[in-house]
Design a protein around this motif. Sequence first.
Motif, PDB file in Angstrom:
ATOM      1  N   ILE A 136       7.838  -4.900 -10.231  1.00  0.00           N
ATOM      2  CA  ILE A 136       6.533  -4.263 -10.048  1.00  0.00           C
ATOM      3  C   ILE A 136       6.496  -3.421  -8.776  1.00  0.00           C
ATOM      4  O   ILE A 136       6.054  -2.277  -8.789  1.00  0.00           O
ATOM      5  CB  ILE A 136       5.419  -5.337 -10.061  1.00  0.00           C
ATOM      6  N   PHE A 153      -4.020  -3.707  -9.966  1.00  0.00           N
ATOM      7  CA  PHE A 153      -3.143  -3.459 -11.115  1.00  0.00           C
ATOM      8  C   PHE A 153      -1.872  -4.294 -11.012  1.00  0.00           C
ATOM      9  O   PHE A 153      -1.422  -4.891 -11.993  1.00  0.00           O
ATOM     10  CB  PHE A 153      -2.794  -1.973 -11.225  1.00  0.00           C
ATOM     11  N   ALA A 154      -1.283  -4.355  -9.824  1.00  0.00           N
ATOM     12  CA  ALA A 154      -0.072  -5.150  -9.619  1.00  0.00           C
ATOM     13  C   ALA A 154      -0.355  -6.629  -9.861  1.00  0.00           C
ATOM     14  O   ALA A 154       0.458  -7.325 -10.485  1.00  0.00           O
ATOM     15  CB  ALA A 154       0.473  -4.933  -8.214  1.00  0.00           C
ATOM     16  N   SER A 211      -0.575  -7.291 -13.526  1.00  0.00           N
ATOM     17  CA  SER A 211       0.781  -7.221 -14.096  1.00  0.00           C
ATOM     18  C   SER A 211       1.567  -8.494 -13.791  1.00  0.00           C
ATOM     19  O   SER A 211       2.266  -9.023 -14.665  1.00  0.00           O
ATOM     20  CB  SER A 211       1.522  -6.004 -13.550  1.00  0.00           C
ATOM     21  N   ILE A 212       1.462  -8.985 -12.561  1.00  0.00           N
ATOM     22  CA  ILE A 212       2.164 -10.209 -12.168  1.00  0.00           C
ATOM     23  C   ILE A 212       1.653 -11.392 -12.964  1.00  0.00           C
ATOM     24  O   ILE A 212       2.440 -12.187 -13.498  1.00  0.00           O
ATOM     25  CB  ILE A 212       2.011 -10.451 -10.650  1.00  0.00           C
ATOM     26  N   ASN A 237       0.139 -11.451 -15.891  1.00  0.00           N
ATOM     27  CA  ASN A 237       0.576 -11.333 -17.286  1.00  0.00           C
ATOM     28  C   ASN A 237       2.040 -11.730 -17.441  1.00  0.00           C
ATOM     29  O   ASN A 237       2.409 -12.442 -18.378  1.00  0.00           O
ATOM     30  CB  ASN A 237       0.351  -9.917 -17.801  1.00  0.00           C
ATOM     31  N   ALA A 238       2.874 -11.284 -16.515  1.00  0.00           N
ATOM     32  CA  ALA A 238       4.297 -11.605 -16.574  1.00  0.00           C
ATOM     33  C   ALA A 238       4.540 -13.097 -16.369  1.00  0.00           C
ATOM     34  O   ALA A 238       5.373 -13.702 -17.058  1.00  0.00           O
ATOM     35  CB  ALA A 238       5.068 -10.785 -15.550  1.00  0.00           C
TER      36      ALA A 238
END
Length: 75
Positions: free
Chosen positions: A12, A33-34, A37-38, A40-41
């Motif tokens: 990311i 946003f990061a 993303s984290i 979700n991952a």
Amino acid sequence: MKEQILDILEGIHPEIDYETEESLITDGLLDSFAIVSIINALNEEFGIEVTIGELRPENLNSVDNMVALVERLMD
């Protein structure tokens, strides 16, 4: 587990030194946003569900905090 989380984080924002940084959220190194993303991952990688209540700096400020969060949610 730590290596898997480091791989996610480096995918990311590769420019951040996640091994030493302990204020990812409070210093503004990760934007919303990061963070999404984290989360979700992490959910996908470890089969967990990070809830809104767990989206606190003390859970996400460092890779070690993230490891502890994932371990807690896997139990």
